[in-house]
Design a protein around this motif. Sequence first.
Motif, PDB file in Angstrom:
ATOM      1  N   ILE A   1      22.486 118.370 -14.660  1.00  9.75           N
ATOM      2  CA  ILE A   1      21.505 117.635 -15.464  1.00  9.75           C
ATOM      3  C   ILE A   1      22.023 117.456 -16.892  1.00  9.75           C
ATOM      4  CG2 ILE A   1      19.180 117.725 -16.435  1.00  9.75           C
ATOM      5  CD1 ILE A   1      18.272 119.153 -13.967  1.00  9.75           C
ATOM      6  N   LEU A   2      22.672 118.517 -17.409  1.00 14.91           N
ATOM      7  CA  LEU A   2      23.221 118.429 -18.762  1.00 14.91           C
ATOM      8  C   LEU A   2      24.208 117.283 -18.876  1.00 14.91           C
ATOM      9  CD1 LEU A   2      22.624 120.601 -20.994  1.00 14.91           C
ATOM     10  CD2 LEU A   2      25.052 121.114 -20.854  1.00 14.91           C
ATOM     11  N   PHE A   3      25.156 117.262 -17.961  1.00 12.62           N
ATOM     12  CA  PHE A   3      26.148 116.199 -17.999  1.00 12.62           C
ATOM     13  C   PHE A   3      25.500 114.831 -17.862  1.00 12.62           C
ATOM     14  CE2 PHE A   3      30.619 117.305 -18.161  1.00 12.62           C
ATOM     15  CZ  PHE A   3      30.568 118.685 -18.166  1.00 12.62           C
ATOM     16  N   GLY A   4      24.487 114.776 -16.976  1.00 13.19           N
ATOM     17  CA  GLY A   4      23.788 113.504 -16.797  1.00 13.19           C
ATOM     18  C   GLY A   4      23.189 113.023 -18.104  1.00 13.19           C
ATOM     19  N   LEU A   5      22.508 113.935 -18.809  1.00 12.43           N
ATOM     20  CA  LEU A   5      21.866 113.561 -20.056  1.00 12.43           C
ATOM     21  C   LEU A   5      22.893 113.170 -21.122  1.00 12.43           C
ATOM     22  CD1 LEU A   5      19.076 116.279 -20.288  1.00 12.43           C
ATOM     23  CD2 LEU A   5      18.795 113.823 -19.914  1.00 12.43           C
ATOM     24  N   VAL A   6      23.944 113.986 -21.236  1.00 13.10           N
ATOM     25  CA  VAL A   6      24.945 113.716 -22.276  1.00 13.10           C
ATOM     26  C   VAL A   6      25.622 112.371 -22.050  1.00 13.10           C
ATOM     27  CG1 VAL A   6      27.209 114.445 -23.100  1.00 13.10           C
ATOM     28  CG2 VAL A   6      25.382 116.114 -22.896  1.00 13.10           C
ATOM     29  N   PHE A   7      26.092 112.140 -20.836  1.00 12.20           N
ATOM     30  CA  PHE A   7      26.763 110.876 -20.549  1.00 12.20           C
ATOM     31  C   PHE A   7      25.797 109.703 -20.715  1.00 12.20           C
ATOM     32  CE2 PHE A   7      31.044 111.182 -18.504  1.00 12.20           C
ATOM     33  CZ  PHE A   7      31.290 112.493 -18.856  1.00 12.20           C
ATOM     34  N   GLY A   8      24.560 109.924 -20.248  1.00 11.47           N
ATOM     35  CA  GLY A   8      23.582 108.847 -20.361  1.00 11.47           C
ATOM     36  C   GLY A   8      23.351 108.465 -21.801  1.00 11.47           C
TER      37      GLY A   8
ATOM     38  N   ALA B   1      25.364 109.047 -24.324  1.00  8.54           N
ATOM     39  CA  ALA B   1      26.591 108.483 -24.891  1.00  8.54           C
ATOM     40  C   ALA B   1      26.732 107.007 -24.537  1.00  8.54           C
ATOM     41  CB  ALA B   1      27.800 109.271 -24.389  1.00  8.54           C
ATOM     42  N   PHE B   2      26.582 106.688 -23.269  1.00  4.47           N
ATOM     43  CA  PHE B   2      26.707 105.299 -22.824  1.00  4.47           C
ATOM     44  C   PHE B   2      25.646 104.433 -23.477  1.00  4.47           C
ATOM     45  CE2 PHE B   2      29.597 104.499 -19.132  1.00  4.47           C
ATOM     46  CZ  PHE B   2      30.297 105.693 -19.217  1.00  4.47           C
ATOM     47  N   GLY B   3      24.428 104.978 -23.552  1.00  2.76           N
ATOM     48  CA  GLY B   3      23.350 104.204 -24.147  1.00  2.76           C
ATOM     49  C   GLY B   3      23.632 103.890 -25.606  1.00  2.76           C
TER      50      GLY B   3
ATOM     51  N   LYS C   1      20.278  99.827 -19.278  1.00  2.79           N
ATOM     52  CA  LYS C   1      21.116  99.777 -18.075  1.00  2.79           C
ATOM     53  C   LYS C   1      22.343 100.651 -18.244  1.00  2.79           C
ATOM     54  CE  LYS C   1      20.530  95.212 -16.189  1.00  2.79           C
ATOM     55  NZ  LYS C   1      21.257  93.963 -15.982  1.00  2.79           N
ATOM     56  N   TYR C   2      22.980 100.545 -19.419  1.00  2.00           N
ATOM     57  CA  TYR C   2      24.164 101.353 -19.670  1.00  2.00           C
ATOM     58  C   TYR C   2      23.834 102.828 -19.631  1.00  2.00           C
ATOM     59  CZ  TYR C   2      27.872  98.066 -20.747  1.00  2.00           C
ATOM     60  OH  TYR C   2      28.862  97.124 -20.650  1.00  2.00           O
ATOM     61  N   ALA C   3      22.673 103.198 -20.179  1.00  2.00           N
ATOM     62  CA  ALA C   3      22.281 104.603 -20.183  1.00  2.00           C
ATOM     63  C   ALA C   3      22.128 105.104 -18.761  1.00  2.00           C
ATOM     64  CB  ALA C   3      20.995 104.779 -20.962  1.00  2.00           C
TER      65      ALA C   3
END
Lengths: 206, 408
Positions: free
Chosen positions: A21-28, A30-32, A178-180
Amino acid sequence: MKKYSVSEIKKIIGKNLLVIILFGLVFGAAFGLVAKHRQSTDYIASRNMIVSHSFNKATNKSSLVEADRELIPTYQSILKDEAVAKAARQYLPKKIRKDYKADDILESVTSSSKPTSLIITIHAKTDDAKTSIAIVNAMGKAFQKKLPQIDKNAGSVSLLSKANEENVDTITKPSAKKYAVVGAALGVLVGMILSFSVTSVRHFTK
Amino acid sequence: MFYLRKVKQINQIQLSGENIYLFALTVTLVVSFLANTTFVQYIAVKNFNRINYLILGILVLKIFILDNYRWYELAGIFFVLAIGVYSWRVTNNNVLMIMLTFIFAAKGVHFDKIIHQYFKVNLTLILLVSVYALLGIIRNLSYVRTDSKIMRYALGVLYPTDYAAYVFYLILAYAFINYKRIGKRQYLLFTVIAVALYAVTNARLDTILILLIIPILLVAKRAGNSTHRISRILAANYWSLTLILPYAFGLMTVYFNPANSIFWHLNDLLSGRLLYGNIAFQQHPVKLLSQKVVEHGWGGIQGLKMFKDNQARYFFIDSSFIRLLVVYGVVLSIIVIGIMVIISVRAELRQSYLLPAIILLITLSSLIDQHLLEISFNPFLLAFLANGVVVTSSCKSATERDVLSEKV
């Protein structure tokens, strides 16, 4: 073989889930953020017009309408002519005229029509709403003025209502949401790979 | 005299849960295999289905009467089977219902015996059906690859890649039974079979999968020896790929963009699976429980007709995981993938790497192949509740425990 109690298994699963979940949030996030940073909005102003010949007693109405409709692609090409753009430039307010030469105007302008209708729609796409509106209105006026000079047998141009602030379309690209979402999905994948491999090495190799 | 003896023998067969199960399994395997061949030209599929439903009834009786379950376990099983029945009514497809029933009825049955029976039945049937097809008794469906003009034969089965999948799973079963003995000779045999299979069916992806059996099994065998660190680490990670690979494949399918050249090349490599999967997601948004999806595949006599006359009608979800998600819904997807992961992890906990290797190969196959849920192809999900897979305290003697733990 090491026996695992239920609470130990719950802890291991919990730790894995946390990492994922952490990685999901961080990447999300960042991309956003990257998407938001790169965001640009396009404003599209549109104006409709009809080019038609008038009926008189001698003409067959339906074939006249057909003929006018068949001329639409021709009018669309004329619209993209430099002469029209040059004329349109004269109608632009000074500020916009400075930034937009005839070529720039032509680049921002497109036209469209529907197969069963005589209406031609002019679109102007720029990064500022007022500019798009000014350009599309100017092009309409210019086309109306220039068409009889270019083609003596053309019909008369009726311009429909002007484009204004209220009917401008906006497209914001790229969409941060969408990017997020894509970022989060990728983050979950990376999180899974990392946390699962750590778990495997820690618990499944003696 | 002989017949009297035979009758006495039959009368003395013990009606143990295990025997009932193995009998039911044999019947279903035979019937389901034949339903996947061009025998259906002579015997309608619905007759095969009726036999299967009868068998399912017997199994349900076994679960609720013969097996020792606590009441809440029975409630859980009933719940899952009910969802299975619901999926059958909604999708008009009985495959998952049959698989789930066999999974939950397998308690107390030795897994070895299940795989042995599967191997015997399927090997016999595939040889029989191939011979019948070559002799012309049943139709040998043949398809041509439009670009290379290569002929692909299904040898009695409904589609060439289905035939290849049967061979793939048979090799997996063979590997399971003969795990200790597997060496260079067997790997060579697998390669020969793969090449011959490719010559007949031109099933590119399935052939690659058979070849992949070799390295994956090799690493698993080496990992059994704790001195081979790298193999150990590799094999220890087998289980996670059952979660990671379907997820990654799902992402690729959902975000498939035909305009992107990388995606387009990948799609070509996978024979269009990304494209059709993407269409499936768009036309049938994922639901919690099952939904009906109308498909037109190339298999069978109707499929061949469509292949020759009207290729534009083709629509088929080849990936078992996409199929699970779109047709059967989120709940059943979690249950099935959960079962696979549990089987794998349980074995890994005992540093036993055969079942994780097999589950990994099934995962890889199921990415591009729709047979994960069909008991006629895949018997390995039955390891979930079967005996001899997990060494429990119910083992009678220390030697039996050692033998079992050494085997799996």
